[in-house]
Design an enzyme around this catalytic site. Structure first.
Site, PDB file in Angstrom:
ATOM      1  CG  ASP B 427      -1.651   1.172   1.481  1.00 38.67           C
ATOM      2  OD1 ASP B 427      -2.231   1.644   0.490  1.00 38.67           O
ATOM      3  OD2 ASP B 427      -1.714   1.654   2.622  1.00 38.67           O
ATOM      4  CB  THR B 429      -1.755   6.491   1.989  1.00 37.43           C
ATOM      5  OG1 THR B 429      -1.911   6.854   0.631  1.00 37.43           O
ATOM      6  CG2 THR B 429      -1.877   7.687   2.878  1.00 37.43           C
ATOM      7  CD  GLU B 569     -10.569  21.435   5.832  1.00 34.99           C
ATOM      8  OE1 GLU B 569     -11.102  20.958   6.838  1.00 34.99           O
ATOM      9  OE2 GLU B 569     -11.135  21.535   4.720  1.00 34.99           O
ATOM     10  CG  ASP B 751      -2.588   8.983  -3.423  1.00 35.50           C
ATOM     11  OD1 ASP B 751      -3.408   9.911  -3.425  1.00 35.50           O
ATOM     12  OD2 ASP B 751      -1.814   8.731  -2.494  1.00 35.50           O
TER      13      ASP B 751
END
Lengths: 340, 1592
Positions: B427, B429, B569, B751
């Site tokens: 994987d 991330t 964010e 992604d």
């Protein structure tokens, strides 16, 4: 500005349980060589030096042992005489079984043995049987050690089928097929006209006499059945003095076996002629077994058997050869980094 | 916590949120509560009245959970049942129960005790594991949560005490204890944030909201009188649905999943919530969802099963042998064995029913030889694996210093599989990257800002630097370069740290988490001085305003902590703060930021009224906020994916350029934009938006999206941000090492393609110069009607093209990278495409799959696992990796940041990707070798022991008696040999862990399965067989029948058995000493201790009462101990059993050492210290050739430079270099190398060719004898003609050509080999030589024959005459008989005429007469034949012998050439071709031999010799395959010479002795039909043989 450093990013979904790390650190295991698989170890490898010296060493050890064993074996004088075929009257050779089963025929038989070489005392007397499956499972199991040892346990005959009890149910002592089929040929030796006494004491293991066969256990109901097996026992002698039985009860590993009959404590000279008067009672004719009488001296290695010596010499020689071969191999093809 | 403490923060998000927070207020008419009738909807919950749930229909299960398999009562039956599901255990149970019957050879206890021990131990392990689960459960069950106790008071209770209907208060960052109905939260409108990572792996927070009616319940006290009921669905595993009604004060409200808080999810960003438990314990959705992870078995274990089957067959075989033997002996022997009282036998020994007795004995034998299948093997393996797992868990080097998480082997039965991994599927991330975002760059108004380098860039720069330095140094000395890189890898951490320090440089302030931006133009308020200050202001405001985060004052630092939905964010907010725009407060309607334009100024707090929030969703890929600023202006701020910039205006071109640049550097990008709205436009839109918001039904989402789109138009692009997705520590280094270990690494990520490629570059999975194959289907470009089909066809086309490209690539160093996106993967994974896709992917050095769904990850894993048949390892950290982790052969979970889902599903868990290196290369390697050697040894020792029992049987009339005491046998596996083998399995190290890491190529021993291939296994079994024979027969011979001591006693069974057993104990224990290469005190203790235990046992056993010990009473102390022969036998047997193995390993070490042998020696001689140079060279060599990883990059660079260099120099040397490449390329031709398959093929080939040859040669021989084919009949002539054709074609087509090609091989020196046609010349010489031999040989035979004949005649003249007369009479009786001799006299024409005349017999009398067919010669009398055939027979003898010589020398060569080939692809056709070849040749030769009338033994010998030569050649070839180089000059010359010689011989023989002899004979010229058919046969034979040359 500085004050906010390091704590600014939101505990976004990724940051996990914030209080966890410091707590877990306390769990830190102690370093130990064992758990890290780093214990000090010796790591021997087969270097040329080792290989060659191991083989040489084995050769050096084996060859002398082999020679010693061979010499020991050579020093043993052995007289083997097969008498089962000879001790049958010519008229009965057609039906040997009938001969042996007929109690009325006299079974006495005389054999003359020539001593090939000087024999020093003690001279061991063996009888050798062939093709006799003393190692058959049915036979081996058919005994009761408890009964042999203890007079109180005469009723322990569980494994002794089919020689367990007499018809009326009283236990046979010693029970079982092994005891039942006890060897019953007898030998008498005369040298010239002098009787060579056969000492039958101490032919069995001392431990058997002392611990395995009871002092107060006397044969009971033995050989009283319809079928008669081998020898009968003197009902007045305790089992631990019946050495023939004790020897016989040590079942042999192979269908060809010798058992100690007795010892002659007298030196014999080469070319002495021994006359053996034997009673040919034991039935080996049913199963085509041979019977042999063996007189043998012994060496520190025991009886006459060249095999051990030859095997030692062979292996020793082979090791010498391998040592040489490896020397050549290592000379011809040394490890390529040798010399850097 | 006081109720309402944070009331000031209570926000009514529903006013802002667009999508999910829309509250369906009180139930309206059109949305009625669910009818909730019928099955499946029966649950009734009395909220806040848990007491009502104590009676039957409502008595739901408690919140106590239990994941244990057993409880105290069920443990015994269940666990025993589990144990006996293993076939082996059933077998053992069967034997144990049989041991209670009279058929048993052993005492019952010796059968039952080991079984009880083994089963008990396994059960104890089960119990341990279950106990651990229980403890885990207890931990969960005893977590505390605050529960309403009545009267408005809350108190803490254990989770397990929560009942349905309980009202609980859950505080921030706590897990929900059960499935709850959300009643109210710290927020005024009853929303809360929930992290569901443990359930579905999604990391973004989810919003839940309560019903309006329960909102007032926002304090502890308010629950005093709360009561209501819930009717809802029954427990089910569906996470995303919930149907129920909430009844409160006679009103009914509908419930949906939005109000349900699921157990095991976590409360985030919300101070507290109140909820009422609906589903507790095992009723909760997460528990309903829990699945048993699939049980995996390692490859070795599967293979072990096969070995068990082999052994079982063998066991049955020898049992059959002994029961047949027993039956026979019982039938024929038993009646004579009076001493057994055959008349009184039981059924087991019944002589009258031998078959029945034999059957009973079969049972006995199955038990008796049961030692072949070691009962203790299973338990030893279990023990060893658990200990290995403990070592893995304890390894300090696999412990993460930061979190303190150790590596954990969660299942212990896959340890050895770690050593055989071929492909890693990873994987991205959380596994390769940290899932931590750092704000790194930005582009504002077309100007790029930020100079900080990402780790990706650092890695790249560093590598480029190394490459440069490497290339400089490699001119002077390659070693130095390796030294550098080697040292670099020795301490990767430090180098990386240094690198970062250097590149990031001078940190003038403490770095902030999430912010690595460096550019003085923007920080410290400097941005105001920039030319585009206005745009920058907007940009920074977008950063600070366009989000849904909440700021929380942080008491410790005085700053704020931001709680955001995603890490990006949060990074933005931190960045905005660093730039001077600190987001400080969010209220119901406003967002407050403190703006500070320069460091000196005080911050200005501004308030922006939030009018609308248009949330992020994956379809729009952007989010916007609509605000009213202090001036009353309405602005829309938007951030989104790259597509956003399409709407931009001024800075579009530059920004797009920067976006691409950032993308290439491996950064995540977002574009920022804004738009000013005028009041009228906004209010018009807002009405529409509100309308959309209040739409009810499934159209709402679409409607909202549409409305949102209408306002997000004509945006003004202000810039772009670049956030770095940080790589985890040590990832590139680890990947490099794994690549060097020969592992293939696939990356499967959700992604997008660009990010994936960037990470690929960062990890060195991709490099410049690698040919990237990107497979992606852009369905928007497809105009076809049937999009699916077209897309699929497109995929197929791309795959095929790429495949072609890979195939056509000539450069062996060229590397391909396959990058495929999820959509294309959907097609590529379909059944008809997947194999092509897989074969393409396997040919590529690295594979990256992007945008794949969790399910696709699992599918890809399955494809690789099943398609390549090799071991796969999947590593991942999130719940989306669970499928892949469970699917792969080994699943590894990263116990890092994300939830525990992956770890729970995994077989091993590590806390960082980089620990994978150590896990595989060190632990995997060790465990593989340990287990492999241990199993082999186990079989060895049990065969060595078990077979002695079998041999002894033969001496006991197969009666089932064992020579050993029961106790010996019992102890053998349990005590005397168990600990050493366990220590081998646990502690053995071929090389130390550092060496494993330094020589990653050593790892390949596992994937290649060098230590558990059939060679090894059978080798070990053979060793066991040898040992058993040696021990048994040596012992038997030594203790034969003579006295074994000076006291004259002979050895009884106990003595022989004990001595033999002593030899076995010594042998197997010494064998393990030879096997082990690592001795700590533990091994010494175990091995020598085991041997000592044996003697101690003997003494102790001998001291027991003779009732127990039987004949073993005092056996050592009295009988054996004092007997020198006992010790001599032990020494002899032990050494002779172990010396062959010693010789084998010494020779292997000397002549054909494995990698670890060499390393061990270097270490042993301390060469690594003394001779650094050599050590480094060895290290550089010990790498698997790989095309990925950092080292491969360097290699590629070096090659590139070398190529350039070469180009300049080598123009003039072109021919020479071409010649060398040719020679090399011949070697490299064997593509499909698979030694094991090749070996099997060779075995098959030996059998096939042996049979073909034997049949071929036998047909004419047997036929001649059996008159099926008359030796002189027409059929036989045809057959001979056919054979002649075969021989001729063999000579011309096969051999001459083969000789030619070997002698002109480019690997041979030009001179003399290519100066002169040696092949033809040698063939000619050989032909001439044959002529001479032919002549001389014939003469010799004739003379010999004459002598014999005269002698014989003199002796038996009368008899001969008699016979002759009879023969003639017989001939006269048959009219044609007088012409009988004709067919046998062809030589007169071609060869040596003279000799015929010397014979007085007149078989030439019929010459010239064409009538009458030839008769079988045998019809002549013996004497006639002898006399008549004498001369021609001599010819035939010579012909057949010379022919044999020619054919045989050829056969050896072809056998050899097949034998040395390691490639199944070349062998397969060869086997077929050679079988035919051999058949034909055999036929030809057989014909000649049968004509020559050898004695049958001689004929058989010649035939056999021919038949075995090719197989022998194959065997020889297979034996030397590894060392034999068919391209070495010596081999080539040898082959060429032999081939051309046999070509000459065969051509001569075929033409002169076979064809000319037959075809020019009288018979032929007389018989037209025979002529035609002979010619046909001749051409057929020649043609068939020539055709074979196509394949062989």
């Amino acid at each position: 500005m500085n004050s906010s450093g390091g704590s600014a990013a939101g505990p976004s979904s990724g940051s996990g349980d914030g209080s966890a790390p410091p707590r877990r650190n306390s769990k830190r295991p102690k370093y130990s060589k064992f758990t890290q698989q780093e214990l000090p170890a010796c790591k021997p490898i087969l270097t040329p030096k080792w290989v060659i010296s191991v083989f040489t060493l084995v050769g050096v050890i084996f060859v002398p042992i082999g020679i010693a064993a061979l010499m020991a074996s050579n020093n043993v004088v052995e007289i083997v005489d097969r008498y089962d075929t000879e001790c049958i009257p010519a008229s009965m050779t057609g039906d040997k079984v009938a001969y042996i089963q007929n109690d009325t025929i006299n079974k006495i038989c005389t054999r003359n043995l020539t001593v090939p070489k000087d024999m020093d005392q003690p001279i061991y007397v063996y009888y050798q049987l062939d093709n006799f499956y003393q190692n058959h499972r049915r036979y081996v199991k058919s005994r009761s050690d408890a009964q042999l040892r203890d007079a109180d346990q005469a009723n322990k005959t569980s494994g002794c089928d089919p020689e367990k009890t007499t018809k009326d149910g009283s236990p046979i002592v010693p029970c079982g097929l092994i005891a039942w089929s006890l060897f019953n040929d007898t030998y008498n030796f005369t040298l010239g006209n002098k009787n060579l006494s056969v000492n039958k004491n101490g032919i069995s293991w001392a431990s058997d006499r002392d611990h395995k066969f009871g002092k107060d256990v006397y044969p009971k109901n033995f050989q009283n059945g319809v079928l008669r097996g081998g020898a009968s026992l003197d009902p007045n002698k305790p089992l631990n003095e019946q050495e023939d039985l004790i020897v016989w009860m040590r079942t042999a590993a192979l269908p060809t076996f010798r058992k100690l009959y007795g010892k002659i404590h007298q030196d014999l000279k080469a070319n002495d002629i021994i006359m053996v008067t034997l009673e040919n009672n034991y039935n080996t004719y049913s199963f085509n077994g041979k019977k042999k009488l063996v007189l043998s001296t012994s060496s520190w290695l025991g009886g006459k058997n060249d095999f051990l010596g030859i095997a030692y010499l062979t292996i020793g020689g082979l090791c010498f050869f391998l040592a040489t071969a490896f020397t050549v191999v290592y000379l011809v093809k040394p490890r390529y980094w040798v010399g850097y | 916590m006081a109720p309402g403490r944070r009331r000031h923060e209570r926000l009514r998000w529903s006013k802002l949120y667009t999508f999910s927070c829309l509250r369906p207020t009180v139930v309206t008419d059109d949305e009625l509560p669910h009818p909730l009738q019928g099955p499946g909807y029966s649950r009734l919950v009395h909220c806040n009245q848990p007491g009502l749930h104590q009676k039957k229909p409502l008595n739901y299960c408690t919140n106590h959970i239990s994941t244990t398999k057993y409880n105290i009562i069920t443990f015994l039956p269940k666990a025993i049942f589990e144990q006996f599901r293993r076939v082996a255990n059933v077998y053992f149970l069967l034997t144990a129960s049989l041991s209670l019957t009279p058929v048993t050879p052993f005492s019952a206890v010796s059968m039952i005790a080991p079984l009880a021990f083994v089963v008990g131990l396994s059960m104890a392990k089960e119990a341990m594991e279950d106990w651990n689960r229980f403890v885990q459960d207890m931990k969960v069950n005893s977590r505390k949560v605050s529960v309403h106790n009545g009267e408005g008071r809350f108190g803490y209770k254990h989770w397990q005490e929560i009942r349905v209907g309980d009202v609980v208060r859950v505080e921030k960052d706590q897990f929900f204890p059960a499935d709850l109905l959300l009643l109210s939260s710290s927020y005024e409108d009853g929303i809360c944030y929930v992290e569901t990572m443990n359930l579905d792996g999604e990391t973004n927070l989810k919003v839940k909201r309560s019903l309006e009616v329960t909102l007032p319940l926002d304090g502890d006290a308010s629950f005093r009188h709360f009561a209501s009921t819930i009717r809802c669905e029954d427990p089910n595993p569906n996470l995303y649905t919930f149907v129920g009604n909430f009844e409160c004060e006679k009103k009914v409200y509908a419930l949906d999943p939005g109000q349900i808080l699921l157990r095991d999810s976590k409360l985030r960003n919300t101070t507290y919530v109140y909820g009422v438990a609906i589903f507790t314990g095992h009723d909760s959705k997460v528990m309903q969802n829990a699945t048993e992870s699939p049980s995996k078995r390692s490859r070795i274990e599967k293979k072990m099963d096969n070995i068990i089957y082999v052994l079982f067959t063998f066991l049955i075989l020898i049992s059959l042998i002994s029961s047949i033997g027993y039956g026979v002996l019982t039938k024929f022997g038993m009646p004579h064995w009076w001493y057994l009282q055959p008349s009184a036998t039981s059924y087991v020994y019944d002589a009258s029913k031998p078959v029945l007795s034999g059957f009973y004995h079969l049972l006995t034998a199955l038990i008796l030889y049961g030692y072949l299948i070691p009962i203790s093997l299973y338990v030893s393996i279990e023990v060893v694996k658990v200990l290995q797992a403990t070592f893995i868990n304890q390894d300090i080097h696999m412990r993460d210093e930061d979190t303190g998480n150790p590596a954990q082997a969660r299942t212990s039965n896959l340890n050895e599989e770690l050593g055989q991994v071929d492909t890693i599927l990873s994987d991205k991330t959380g596994t390769l990257t940290c899932n931590q975002m750092d704000f790194l760059r930005c582009s504002i108004a077309g100007v790029p800002y930020g100079v900080g380098s990402s780790e990706v860039e650092i890695a790249a720069v560093k590598q480029i630097a190394s490459e440069v330095s490497g290339t400089i140094e490699q001119h002077s000395s390659t070693q130095d370069f390796w030294e550098d890189s080697g040292d670099g890898f020795g301490s990767p951490e430090c180098e990386l740290e240094v690198g970062i320090a250097r590149m990031v440089g001078k940190p003038h302030r403490p770095t902030t988490k999430g912010f690595s931006f460096e550019d003085d133009r923007l920080i410290h308020g400097n941005w105001a001085k920039e030319p585009n200050a206005g745009t920058i202001l907007v940009f920074l405001r977008v950063l600070a305003l366009c989000h849904t985060a909440i700021a929380e004052p942080n008491e410790k630092t005085g700053g704020f902590t931001y709680e955001a939905e995603s890490p990006d964010e949060a990074a933005f907010l931190v960045a905005a703060r660093e730039f001077g725009f600190e987001f400080c407060k969010r209220t119901q309607s406003s967002v407050f930021i403190r703006e500070r334009y320069s460091p000196s100024e005080d911050p200005v707090e501004r308030e922006f009224k939030v009018l609308n929030i248009l949330e992020f969703n994956s379809k729009r890929k952007r989010m916007s906020v609509i605000l009213r600023d202090e001036a009353g202006q309405i602005i829309l701020l938007c951030k989104g994916a790259d597509r956003l910039s399409k709407n931009g205006r001024t800075y579009e071109i530059e920004t797009i350029k920067h976006l691409n640049e950032y993308g290439e550097a491996g950064l995540r990008t977002l574009a920022l934009a804004y738009r000013v709205l005028d009041e009228s436009e906004y209010s018009a839109w807002n009405t529409e938006f509100l309308k959309a918001k209040t739409t009810i039904g499934h159209h709402r989402e679409a409607e909202l999206e549409r409305v949102s789109d209408t306002i997000e138009r004509d945006l003004i692009l202000v810039g772009a941000t670049a956030v770095e997705d940080k790589l985890q520590k040590g990832v590139p280094q680890c990947i490099d090492k794994l690549a060097q270990a020969g592992l293939k690494i696939w990356v499967l990520t959700g992604d997008k393609m660009e990010t994936a490629i960037n990470i690929g570059f960062a990890c060195s999975l991709l490099r410049q110069g690698m040919k990237q194959i990107c497979l992606s289907v852009d369905s928007s470009n497809i105009l076809s009607l049937n999009k699916e089909k077209a897309a699929k066809e497109n995929t197929l086309m791309q795959i095929t093209d790429a495949h072609e490209m890979v195939k056509l690539e000539k450069d062996p160093n060229a590397a391909f990278a396959l990058i495929i996106d999820g959509k294309t993967l959907t097609y590529a994974l379909e059944d008809d495409l997947k194999n092509q896709f897989l074969s393409l992917a396997v040919n590529c050095a690295s594979v990256i799959c992007c945008r794949v769904s969790p399910k696709q990850k699992a599918l890809v894993t399955r494809l690789v696992k099943e398609g390549t048949g090799k071991t796969t390892l999947a590593i991942g950290d999130g719940a989306n990796d669970v499928g892949m982790i469970q699917e792969a052969d080994i699943g590894v979970g990263i116990s890092g940041v994300e939830g525990m889902q992956a770890v729970m599903a995994s077989d091993f868990s590590i806390s960082q990707f980089r620990f994978l290196e150590r896990l595989l290369v060190v632990h995997g390697h060790w465990c593989y070798k340990r287990i492999a050697q241990m199993i082999c040894y186990f079989f060895y020792k049990n065969i060595a022991f078990g077979l002695t029992i079998f041999y002894f049987e033969a001496y006991t009339g197969f009666s089932g008696q064992s020579v050993y005491d029961d106790w010996y046998m019992l102890l053998f596996n349990v005590v005397l040999t168990s600990l050493p083998v366990i220590s081998l399995g646990v502690f053995e190290q071929d090389v130390s862990s550092e060496v494993c890491l330094q020589f990653p190529a050593l790892y390949q021993q596992g994937p290649r399965n060098l230590f558990f291939d059939w060679y090894r296994i059978f080798g070990w079994m053979g060793n066991g067989l040898y040992s058993s024979i040696a021990i048994y027969f040596l012992s038997i011979q030594i203790f034969y029948n003579q006295a074994f001591r000076a006291d004259g006693q002979t050895a009884d069974m106990a003595a022989v058995g004990t001595s033999m057993f002593t030899c076995i104990v010594w042998t197997v224990n010494l064998q393990i000493v030879l096997t082990m290469s690592h001795f700590t005190w533990i091994q010494h203790l175990f091995v020598w201790g085991s041997i000592a235990t044996w003697y101690l046992f003997l003494i102790a056993y001998g001291m027991f009462s003779p009732v127990i010990s039987g004949n073993a009473y005092r056996i050592l102390s009295e009988a054996l101990g004092p007997a020198p022969i006992y010790w001599a036998a032990t020494l002899l047997a032990t050494l002779s059993c172990n010396s062959p193995y010693l010789v084998y390993i010494a020779f292997q070490r000397a002549l054909n050492p494995l990698d670890h042998h060499v390393i061990q020696e270097i270490k042993h001689y301390r060469k690594d210290v003394e001779d650094q140079h050599m050590w480094k060279r060895e290290r550089s060599k010990a790498r698997q050739r790989t095309k990925i990883g950092f080292t491969a990059r360097v290699d590629a660079k070096i090659r590139q430079l070398k190529r350039k260099l070469q180009k300049k120099v080598s123009e003039e040397r072109m021919w020479a270099s071409m010649a060398t490449t040719n020679c090399a390329s011949v070697e490299a031709v064997e593509e499909c190398l698979d030694e094991e398959a090749a070996l099997w093929l060779k075995v098959a080939a030996i059998a096939a060719i042996l049979i073909a040859g034997a049949v071929g040669v036998a047909i004419p021989l047997v036929g001649g004898k059996g008159r099926l084919v008359r030796t002189d009949g027409g059929v036989f002539v045809c057959v001979k003609a056919f054979a002649a054709g075969v021989v001729l074609a063999t000579g011309f087509v096969h051999m001459l050509h083969a000789a030619e090609s070997s002698l002109t091989n480019p690997c041979l020196p030009d001179s003399p080999w290519r100066k002169f046609p040696f092949a033809g010349f040698v063939a000619m010489v050989a032909a001439l030589g044959t002529l001479v031999v032919d002549f001389v040989g014939t003469q010799f035979y004739e003379r010999k024959h004459q002598e014999e004949a005269t002698g014989a005649k003199a002796a038996a003249s009368s008899a001969a005459a008699d016979l002759e007369e009879k023969g003639i009479t017989a001939a006269l009786l048959t009219p044609e008989a007088d012409s009988a001799g004709r067919g046998k006299d062809p030589m007169h024409i071609v060869g040596i005429h003279a000799h015929a005349a010397a014979h007085r017999h007149s078989h030439s009398h019929a010459h010239g007469a064409c009538d009458g067919p030839a008769l079988p010669v045998r019809s002549h009398g013996h004497a006639h034949e002898e006399e008549g055939e004498g001369s021609s027979n001599a010819r035939h003898v010579v012909v057949s012998q010379v022919l044999e010589l020619g054919i045989v020398s050829h056969s050896v060569i072809i056998g050899l050439s097949l034998g040395v080939s390691q490639s199944p692809c070349t062998i397969r056709p060869l086997v077929a071709a050679l079988s035919f070849h051999q058949f034909f040749e055999g036929f030809a030769l057989g014909g000649c031999i049968s004509q020559a009338r050898f004695r049958s033994t001689a004929a058989a010998m010649m035939a056999c010799f021919f038949a075995i030569t090719t197989p022998a050649g194959i065997a020889l070839g297979a034996g030397v395959a590894s060392s034999y180089n068919p391209n070495s000059p010596r081999a080539l010359v040898m082959e060429g010479m032999l081939d051309s010689m046999s070509a000459g011989i065969l051509i001569y023989m075929a033409l002169v002795d076979l064809i000319a002899a037959d075809f020019l004979s009288q018979t032929m010229s007389c018989n037209v039909r025979l002529q035609v058919s002979s010619y046909l046969a001749l051409f057929l034979g020649a043609g068939a043989m020539s055709a074979l040359a196509i394949w062989a």
